[in-house]
Design a protein around this motif. Sequence first.
Motif, mmCIF file in Angstrom:
data_model
loop_
_atom_site.group_PDB
_atom_site.id
_atom_site.type_symbol
_atom_site.label_atom_id
_atom_site.label_comp_id
_atom_site.label_asym_id
_atom_site.label_seq_id
_atom_site.Cartn_x
_atom_site.Cartn_y
_atom_site.Cartn_z
ATOM 1 N N LEU A 93 0.838 -1.207 0.000
ATOM 2 C CA LEU A 93 0.000 0.000 0.000
ATOM 3 C C LEU A 93 0.871 1.255 0.000
ATOM 4 C CD1 LEU A 93 -2.973 -0.722 2.437
ATOM 5 C CD2 LEU A 93 -3.030 -0.465 -0.049
ATOM 6 N N GLY A 125 4.724 -0.951 12.803
ATOM 7 C CA GLY A 125 4.542 -2.404 12.760
ATOM 8 C C GLY A 125 5.033 -3.052 11.490
ATOM 9 N N ASN A 126 4.342 -4.116 11.085
ATOM 10 C CA ASN A 126 4.798 -4.928 9.953
ATOM 11 C C ASN A 126 4.808 -4.186 8.629
ATOM 12 O OD1 ASN A 126 5.350 -7.173 11.446
ATOM 13 N ND2 ASN A 126 3.480 -8.293 10.920
ATOM 14 N N GLU A 132 8.904 -7.600 13.965
ATOM 15 C CA GLU A 132 9.443 -7.270 15.287
ATOM 16 C C GLU A 132 8.535 -7.913 16.330
ATOM 17 O OE1 GLU A 132 11.957 -5.147 16.713
ATOM 18 O OE2 GLU A 132 12.725 -5.704 14.761
ATOM 19 N N ALA A 134 5.805 -8.416 19.053
ATOM 20 C CA ALA A 134 4.565 -7.640 19.131
ATOM 21 C C ALA A 134 4.655 -6.520 20.164
ATOM 22 C CB ALA A 134 3.398 -8.577 19.442
HETATM 23 C C1 FAD Z 1 6.257 -15.881 11.167
HETATM 24 C C2 FAD Z 1 6.165 -14.837 12.245
HETATM 25 C C3 FAD Z 1 6.165 -15.226 13.590
HETATM 26 C C4 FAD Z 1 6.094 -14.264 14.602
HETATM 27 N N1 FAD Z 1 6.108 -14.681 15.895
HETATM 28 C C5 FAD Z 1 6.004 -13.782 16.888
HETATM 29 C C6 FAD Z 1 6.007 -14.186 18.254
HETATM 30 O O1 FAD Z 1 6.096 -15.377 18.581
HETATM 31 N N2 FAD Z 1 5.930 -13.225 19.220
HETATM 32 C C7 FAD Z 1 5.820 -11.893 18.901
HETATM 33 O O2 FAD Z 1 5.741 -11.064 19.812
HETATM 34 N N3 FAD Z 1 5.802 -11.491 17.623
HETATM 35 C C8 FAD Z 1 5.902 -12.380 16.610
HETATM 36 N N4 FAD Z 1 5.888 -11.961 15.300
HETATM 37 C C9 FAD Z 1 5.770 -10.523 15.021
HETATM 38 C C10 FAD Z 1 4.309 -10.081 15.053
HETATM 39 O O3 FAD Z 1 3.638 -10.809 14.052
HETATM 40 C C11 FAD Z 1 4.215 -8.590 14.751
HETATM 41 O O4 FAD Z 1 4.915 -7.861 15.731
HETATM 42 C C12 FAD Z 1 2.778 -8.085 14.737
HETATM 43 O O5 FAD Z 1 1.923 -8.956 14.050
HETATM 44 C C13 FAD Z 1 2.753 -6.720 14.051
HETATM 45 O O6 FAD Z 1 1.432 -6.233 14.068
HETATM 46 P P1 FAD Z 1 0.893 -5.300 12.914
HETATM 47 O O7 FAD Z 1 -0.483 -4.907 13.320
HETATM 48 O O8 FAD Z 1 1.893 -4.244 12.626
HETATM 49 O O9 FAD Z 1 0.875 -6.173 11.581
HETATM 50 P P2 FAD Z 1 0.029 -7.486 11.218
HETATM 51 O O10 FAD Z 1 -0.242 -8.313 12.439
HETATM 52 O O11 FAD Z 1 0.787 -8.115 10.082
HETATM 53 O O12 FAD Z 1 -1.365 -6.893 10.727
HETATM 54 C C14 FAD Z 1 -1.475 -6.218 9.498
HETATM 55 C C15 FAD Z 1 -2.802 -6.607 8.882
HETATM 56 O O13 FAD Z 1 -3.028 -5.804 7.719
HETATM 57 C C16 FAD Z 1 -3.497 -6.627 6.681
HETATM 58 N N5 FAD Z 1 -3.132 -6.023 5.389
HETATM 59 C C17 FAD Z 1 -1.895 -5.928 4.824
HETATM 60 N N6 FAD Z 1 -1.970 -5.316 3.627
HETATM 61 C C18 FAD Z 1 -3.280 -5.031 3.432
HETATM 62 C C19 FAD Z 1 -3.982 -4.406 2.377
HETATM 63 N N7 FAD Z 1 -3.364 -3.961 1.290
HETATM 64 N N8 FAD Z 1 -5.318 -4.288 2.502
HETATM 65 C C20 FAD Z 1 -5.955 -4.731 3.618
HETATM 66 N N9 FAD Z 1 -5.333 -5.340 4.640
HETATM 67 C C21 FAD Z 1 -4.017 -5.479 4.551
HETATM 68 C C22 FAD Z 1 -2.836 -7.972 6.889
HETATM 69 O O14 FAD Z 1 -3.577 -8.989 6.278
HETATM 70 C C23 FAD Z 1 -2.835 -8.076 8.414
HETATM 71 O O15 FAD Z 1 -4.006 -8.657 8.910
HETATM 72 C C24 FAD Z 1 5.997 -12.900 14.274
HETATM 73 C C25 FAD Z 1 5.980 -12.511 12.938
HETATM 74 C C26 FAD Z 1 6.074 -13.465 11.928
HETATM 75 C C27 FAD Z 1 6.050 -13.018 10.489
#
Ligand code: FAD
Length: 246
Positions: A93, A125-126, A132, A134
Motif C-alpha cells: 500500500l 509495525g509490519n 518485530e 509484538a
Molecule cells: C512468522 C512470524 C512469527 C512471529 N512470531 C512472533 C512471536 O512469537 N511473538 C511476537 O511477539 N511477535 C511475533 N511476530 C511478530 C508479530 O507478528 C508482529 O509484531 C505483529 O503482528 C505486528 O502487528 P501489525 O499490526 O503491525 O501487523 P500485522 O499483524 O501483520 O497486521 C497487518 C494486517 O493488515 C493486513 N493487510 C496488509 N496489507 C493489506 C492491504 N493492502 N489491505 C488490507 N489489509 C491489509 C494484513 O492482512 C494483516 O491482517 C511474528 C511474525 C512473523 C512473520
Amino acid sequence: EPVSFTALDTLRRAGVSVAALVTEHPRHQARPARALDARLRHGVPLLTDATVVELVGRGRLSGVALRHRDGRTAHVACDTVVFTGDFVPDHELARRAGLLLDPGTRGPAVDGAFRTDGRGVFAVGNVLHAAEPARAVAREGTLAAEAVRRYLSDGDWPSASVRLRVTAPLAWIAPNRLTPDDPTGAFTLRTTEFVARPTLVITQDGRILHRTRPRSPAVPNRPFRVAGEWTGRVDTEGGAVRIALG
Ligand SMILES: Cc1cc2nc3c(=O)[nH]c(=O)nc-3n(C[C@H](O)[C@H](O)[C@H](O)COP(=O)(O)OP(=O)(O)OC[C@H]3O[C@@H](n4cnc5c(N)ncnc54)[C@H](O)[C@@H]3O)c2cc1C
C-alpha cells in the motif's frame, strides 16, 4: 533464526519428521536455550554456513541442493521446504501510495513520530519493517497514537527531515528520519553479521553525536536497540546522520 524454531515445533507437533534446519549464517540466531532444546532433544541437525540453492523434484519436491560457504554441495531428501527469516515489510500500500521508502527497511521512511512523507499518513509495525516482537510494535503504536492526536488538533506536518543512514554490517534502522519535534523514543536496528561486543557510533557531517556499547551482542535476524537521547544534538539543517558499528 528465531521463528524457524517455532516452525520446527509446529511441524513436529503435526507429526512431520524434520530433515534439517539450514542457515547461511555461521551459527543459529535463536536464544541459546531454545536452540539447544530443539537440536539436542529432537536430534534435528542444524546446517550452518549453508544455502538452499535448488529445489529438486519433478511434479513434487524430492529434496534440496545445498551449497556450503566453502563451495561443497550436498543433497538433502525432503518433500517440503519451509522458509523463515529475511522478512520484508508489508509495503504494497505504501508503494502504491507513492510514499518515500527507506532503502534499508524497504518500508516507508518515517520520523520519530512515525510520520511518513505523505501528509497525515503514519506507519508502524509490519508495514514499517521486518517482523518485530509484538510488544515492540505496540510501543510504536503508542508513540504514533500521541502524534496522530497532535496532528488532528494542530494539523502540523513537518516539511523537511534529516535522513538516518546505516553502514554495513548494519542493515537498517527504524525510525529512519528525524524532525525537530520528534519524541525521544528508541531506535531499532538490524545487523547482517554477528558482532559480540558492538560499539555504536552515530555521526553527522563528521561530528560524533553519540557512542554507546549496547549490552547485548548484534545478532542477524534479531533486533537490537539504541535509545534516542542523542537526537537533540542533531543539526536539522545538516547532512544525513550516519550509524555505524565501531
Ligand atoms: C512468522 C512470524 C512469527 C512471529 N512470531 C512472533 C512471536 O512469537 N511473538 C511476537 O511477539 N511477535 C511475533 N511476530 C511478530 C508479530 O507478528 C508482529 O509484531 C505483529 O503482528 C505486528 O502487528 P501489525 O499490526 O503491525 O501487523 P500485522 O499483524 O501483520 O497486521 C497487518 C494486517 O493488515 C493486513 N493487510 C496488509 N496489507 C493489506 C492491504 N493492502 N489491505 C488490507 N489489509 C491489509 C494484513 O492482512 C494483516 O491482517 C511474528 C511474525 C512473523 C512473520
